[in-house]
Design an enzyme around this catalytic site. Sequence first.
Site, PDB file in Angstrom:
ATOM      1  N   ASP A 343      36.560 -34.740 -28.341  1.00 55.42           N
ATOM      2  CA  ASP A 343      37.814 -33.697 -28.435  1.00 55.42           C
ATOM      3  C   ASP A 343      38.255 -32.652 -27.498  1.00 55.42           C
ATOM      4  OD1 ASP A 343      38.974 -31.953 -29.778  1.00 55.42           O
ATOM      5  OD2 ASP A 343      37.829 -30.572 -30.048  1.00 55.42           O
ATOM      6  N   GLN A 372      32.078 -37.528 -19.958  1.00 54.78           N
ATOM      7  CA  GLN A 372      32.602 -36.063 -20.790  1.00 54.78           C
ATOM      8  C   GLN A 372      33.543 -35.285 -19.636  1.00 54.78           C
ATOM      9  OE1 GLN A 372      28.927 -34.851 -22.338  1.00 54.78           O
ATOM     10  NE2 GLN A 372      29.323 -35.721 -23.828  1.00 54.78           N
ATOM     11  N   SER A 393      31.300 -41.273 -34.285  1.00 53.79           N
ATOM     12  CA  SER A 393      31.858 -39.319 -33.799  1.00 53.79           C
ATOM     13  C   SER A 393      31.176 -38.338 -34.599  1.00 53.79           C
ATOM     14  CB  SER A 393      32.831 -39.476 -35.039  1.00 53.79           C
ATOM     15  OG  SER A 393      33.857 -38.433 -34.602  1.00 53.79           O
ATOM     16  N   GLY A 418      27.334 -35.633 -38.748  1.00 55.97           N
ATOM     17  CA  GLY A 418      26.994 -33.844 -38.734  1.00 55.97           C
ATOM     18  C   GLY A 418      25.984 -33.103 -38.041  1.00 55.97           C
ATOM     19  N   HIS A 446      35.724 -53.587 -45.004  1.00 57.65           N
ATOM     20  CA  HIS A 446      35.575 -53.472 -46.956  1.00 57.65           C
ATOM     21  C   HIS A 446      36.749 -55.364 -46.363  1.00 57.65           C
ATOM     22  CE1 HIS A 446      33.234 -53.132 -49.891  1.00 57.65           C
ATOM     23  NE2 HIS A 446      33.319 -52.398 -51.289  1.00 57.65           N
ATOM     24  N   ASP A 450      30.223 -55.732 -46.599  1.00 54.26           N
ATOM     25  CA  ASP A 450      29.977 -55.574 -48.070  1.00 54.26           C
ATOM     26  C   ASP A 450      28.906 -54.630 -48.331  1.00 54.26           C
ATOM     27  OD1 ASP A 450      27.259 -56.464 -47.651  1.00 54.26           O
ATOM     28  OD2 ASP A 450      28.475 -58.266 -47.779  1.00 54.26           O
TER      29      ASP A 450
END
Length: 476
Positions: A343, A372, A393, A418, A446, A450
């Site tokens: 970001d 960075q 990410s 997270g 997909h 699978d």
Amino acid sequence: VCTHRVRSCSSIRFIKSKYVCVFDKSALKFSHQQRLFRTSAVSRGQIVQFKLSDIGEGITEVTVKEWYIKEGDSVSQFDSICEVQSDKASVTITSRYDGIIRKLHYSLDEIAYVGKPLVDIEIDASKGVAPAEDVVEAPPMSHEEHTHQEIKGQKTLATPAVRRLAMENNIKLSEIVGTGKDNRILKEDILNYLAKQTGAILPPSPKAEIIPPLPKSETVPAPPKDKARKIPVPVSRPIVFSGKDKTEPITGFHKAMVKTMNAALKIPHFGYCDEIDMTQLVQLREELKPLAQIRGVKLSFMPFFIKAASLGLLQYPILNASLDENCQNVTYKASHNIGVAMDTEQGLIVPNVKNVQVCSVFEIASELNRLQSLGSAGQLGTSDLTGGTFTLSNVGTIGGTYTKPVILPPEVAIGALGKIQVLPRFNGKGEVFQAQIMNVSWSADHRIIDGATMARFSNLWKSYLENPASMLLDLK
């Protein structure tokens, strides 16, 4: 006339003589013509229009972000003229001529078009100029990209710094044997060539020095942790109410995001989520951080995530593949070029770490630091932003637990991480303990992947992070 002192007045030069010798009329006539009435008119050089060349990747327009020169400045070959930003990367445009800048065709933040004049340069007419078809384009070069130089019908790869070094030492690049990729001429090749010519002994190329761990008595103590819960502080920005709607064009990386997401949402996404017990990895990172700091590298969790993903891709190469537009062929990528979403003020960018499969965790951390730094300065090159095969990410650095990441075509999988939270969990004896928990969300194409394959890859990646020592068995 023996001149002793000359005074300049406007455009006419008058001569005061201190000594007068015998001279004839012809001598006076010569002096009169050559000295007394010489005007200040100067023969101007030839003006050439320096046009923006084709940057590649189908780019037709760029935004001028910074000028390194102004009108009236003198420039030499390979001097930086300006920095432009496309929807893919920032590129530095360098001069092709020695001359004087007479006109800048664009202001800052204006859109420049490929094939249109960028600047006007006045060059010395006596030195001649290349044909018109040769002067319309100037080769753009990013900080890490290499350009071609035609030498006797052959293309030689070299950076501007290398070409300048060769020019300063009167070395023809055609005489140098390049040792880089695709016979690219490196700085070391020039220095070695000079050493052979002069007999000098050059020091070996610097490499990352492996520093042994410090004795326990000298180990750098880890700073005490702040147990208090951190409360996010909003960024204070002046709020201006103009009362009018404002319309801005979509440019730069935002424009690239529009194209990428339009293509990405044509892919049928499969989602899979899980939680990772990061307790052991948190402890390991705390032990290794001081050693990395001694080497000048900031060690985050991301290098471990990236390396664990690469080890998993070796077992499940379908996740490191690409699907053609007609969905007829699958290409399994040999290199693990793992992208990291960042970001920045310019928007979302995804540079990638090349060839992770042959890199150590420390090498990955060092490359991440470089990416960075360039990303924060808006100076990432096209080579840093292209060629990715798999993406992670780390949205947890901002907040959140679970998310739904969008695949970046032509890739077929992406993971979103997270934040790490201290949560209660049960051990094998049914006892409650504090655990460092992180959630991960995967998205896969997909059409060729699978759910079972995605789950098995996630379980393997999870096992490497929950038991970091197990990665030693598979590291190469």
